[in-house]
Design a protein around this motif. Structure first.
Motif: not given
Length: 685
Positions: A204, A229, A232-236, A238, A250, A283, A285-286
């Motif tokens: 990351q 990318e 993407d390591y922070h799933s929360q 999304r 984090e 996507h 997502d963010y």
């Protein structure tokens, strides 16, 4: 290695990373542990094994003092480093920072470097040379000798490609190049780490710093791709609207990554670039985080208009998202902060259009979400309705008819939307009243009337309830007087409006005035019963003015007379006579006489009828009906053989009307009455 020790001006216990934000400062610990080499702080030399065993039953301060003495007096480098290691571990673990319990930072650094020099020079520990090379590289980097550090790291990578330290060494090498400003080499090393590492421990951070490296080389698309990318390591994150959903540890890296993306977007096409990179990623997502970060980036640079446009664009692109309204609020705040007044008002109007209660957005919200959005809608609707009302007034003063009409309609719409949005509010009646006033002032009477009536009778009672109800009637009258568009339906509606007013505001001083007008209109339409009922209410009102009471009392009496309710009419005229001026009394007494006369005419009993005729003569002796009444009374008395009464009545007639056309007939009747009553001499006379 000893040749650079004398140049050290400041050596701290903590070795800092060259990363902008990827690696936080870590204590320089001599901890090499072959089994679990996760970070530099976990690595221990082979000859030093620190075990977290149960402490002796003595105070930590006492133990630390013993280790300080051991450090100061030990000759062996491994013992010195071991003592220092334990001091630092205990200090960190128990939060102890007393000067008496720690070693001077410069002393620590010198001891560490000297110990490593001796170890390297001895050549005894060649089996652990990868660890020694790494620690030496780290120490060199800390002392500002980046190029020397790079050499050691490259040597480690080249000689020990299977070392457990290889990933961390590559990352440290990339960081060193980055700090030197060699972004091409830094980026290459970050990519190697990503390509060849066996674990993703540094992935990351490597992606984030690779993004920075690419950005510094002007490769904006690739920089944004790597940064995205990294997120993407922070799933929360999304679908989140804040980085606060992450653990605190984090959040900094996520914030820095978003900042990098914002800088990239600001260098390119802004919002368009956000959408482009999301299309590449496949996507969205963010999306909120990306827009919000770019918005805040612009605001920090006082680029308020650009920031506002970003926020507005989110609402247009993601209108179905709940947080779209929050982003729209950002646009309004940005325009306000930048003093873009016109744009601020436009943003508020767009907020109402997109998120108001008539929008598809509003329909998609649950109850709790609506209560979060509603206060903002109420605030902006209040401001906009007032704004357009003032604009309407100003345009009217300047005789700008088209603008006046347009602003009037907008003011009405916003006032009504405000009342609907703030349903149940105590001042909704005032708001609807102002909507009506806006339309009335521009001559839109048919539009204003139902609004006035709604304000008066449908909303909660308010200070202008009666004013609104009266204004509706005034508007009806004005519309009627214009002679244009007046219909029977409007006429009926006006009557209903007056009746509503009289019931709802029975004690209002204007109520008897309105009812009096209504009574007069009903009388003119020969609606005798309705006129009577209405006028009777006026006469009984406790706040009726004398002139109005007189007018309604007259209508009441006339209505009773016209309905042939003559006995009641008689009482009505007597009441009117008490209120009338002297000049009006003659005509009224004539009507009084007519009421009594008509009662006599209606009576089936001849005797009673005759008495009524005579009562009329006694009550209104000057009436034009007296001759007829006397003649009719005498006739009824003769028909009932009441000769004495007939004689008296006929003589009264002869005396009062000696030249009347009925005189000859009266004389004949009088002779006959005398004869029948046995008064022959009187009959002969």
């Amino acid at each position: 290695m000893k040749h650079f020790i004398s140049s050290i001006a400041f050596l701290a216990l903590v070795f800092l990373s060259a990363s902008l934000a990827a690696v936080q400062p870590q204590p320089f610990m001599i901890e090499v542990n072959k089994n679990e080499p996760k970070t530099i702080g976990d690595i221990k030399p082979a000859f030093l094994v620190y075990r977290n065993e149960e402490l002796p039953k003595v105070s930590v301060q006492y133990v630390m003092k013993r280790y300080v003495k051991l450090f100061e007096n030990a000759e062996s480098p491994d013992v010195k480093v071991d003592a220092l290691n334990r001091i630092n571990n205990l200090s960190a673990k128990y939060g102890l920072g007393s000067k008496k319990l720690i070693i001077d930072e410069v002393q620590q650094s010198q001891a560490v470097l000297e110990s490593y020099d001796k170890i390297v020079d001895s050549g005894v520990f060649y089996q652990r040379m990868d660890e020694l090379l790494y620690q030496t590289a780290k120490a060199l980097l800390f002392t500002g000798q980046a190029e020397e550090s790079i050499k050691r790291l490259k040597l480690l990578i080249g000689l020990y490609p299977r070392s457990s330290l290889i990933d961390e060494a590559r990352f440290r090498l990339a960081e060193a190049y980055f700090d030197l400003g060699d972004f091409a080499l830094a980026g290459a090393e970050y990519k190697k780490l990503l390509a060849f590492s066996e674990s993703d421990t540094f992935h990351q951070k490597a992606k984030f710093k690779a993004g920075w490296s690419l950005f510094r080389q002007g490769q904006y698309d690739d920089a944004a791709k790597h940064a995205l990318e990294s997120l993407d390591y922070h799933s929360q994150l999304r679908g989140a609207n804040s980085i606060l959903v992450l653990p605190e540890a984090e959040q900094d890296l996520a914030e820095d990554t978003l900042r990098l993306l914002s800088i990239v977007f600001s260098k390119r096409d802004g919002v368009a670039d956000i959408e482009a990179i999301q299309n590449v990623a496949g996507h969205r997502d963010y999306a909120y985080l990306l827009y919000d970060s770019l918005f805040r980036f612009y605001l920090r640079q006082d680029r308020f208009e650009e920031g506002a446009k970003v926020a507005i664009s989110y609402g247009r692109e993601y209108g179905e998202d709940f947080y779209a309204h929050a982003m729209a609020l950002n646009a309004i705040k940005a325009y306000n902060k930048g003093n873009f007044d016109i744009h601020e008002w436009q943003a508020k109007e767009e907020y109402i259009e997109r998120f108001g209660i008539s929008s598809a957005y509003w329909q998609s919200l649950d109850t709790s979400q609506r209560e979060l959005v509603r206060p903002h809608l109420v605030t902006y609707l209040s401001e906009l309705s007032h704004l357009y009302y003032i604009r309407m007034q100003n345009a009217a003063k300047q005789q700008k008819l088209e603008e006046t009409e347009a602003f009037s309609a907008r003011a009405r719409d916003y006032y009504l939307a405000l009342a609907s949005t703030d349903e149940g509010a105590a001042n909704n009646g005032d708001r609807v009243f102002l909507a009506a006033e806006a339309r009335f002032s521009t001559g839109n009477l048919e539009d204003a009337i139902p609004l006035y009536e709604r304000s008066a009778y449908e909303e909660l009672p308010h200070l202008k309830s009666s004013t609104a109800g009266y204004a509706a009637i005034r508007a009806y009258d004005q519309l009627k007087g214009s002679g244009s568009g007046w219909t029977s339906q409007l006429a009926d509606a006006r009557v209903k409006s007056i009746e509503n007013y009289a019931v709802s505001f029975a004690d209002d001083p204007r109520t008897p005035d309105l009812l009096n007008i209504l009574a007069q209109e009903r009388f003119e339409k020969e609606q005798w019963l309705a006129a009577f009922d209405t006028s009777a209410r006026v006469v009984m009102h406790n706040k009726v003015k004398p002139a109005v009471k007189y007018a309604s009392a007259l209508i009441k009496a006339h209505s009773l007379f016209n309905m042939s309710r003559f006995a009641e009419a008689e009482l009505g005229y007597q009441e009117v006579l008490k209120l009338a001026k002297a000049g009006d009394k003659h005509a009224l007494r004539e009507r009084l006489a007519a009421s009594i006369y008509r009662q006599a005419e209606q009576s089936p009993d001849k005797s009673i009828a005759a008495q009524l005729f005579l009562r009329m003569v006694d009550t209104v002796p000057e009436s034009s009906f007296v001759s007829e009444a006397l003649y009719a009374a005498s006739t009824h008395f003769m028909n009932t053989a009441e000769w004495s009464r007939a004689i008296a009545t006929l003589n009264h007639f002869r005396e009062k009307f000696p030249r009347h056309e009925y005189t000859m007939d009266v004389d004949e009747k009088l002779v006959y009455a005398y004869e029948q009553n046995g008064e022959l001499i009187a009959a002969a006379d």
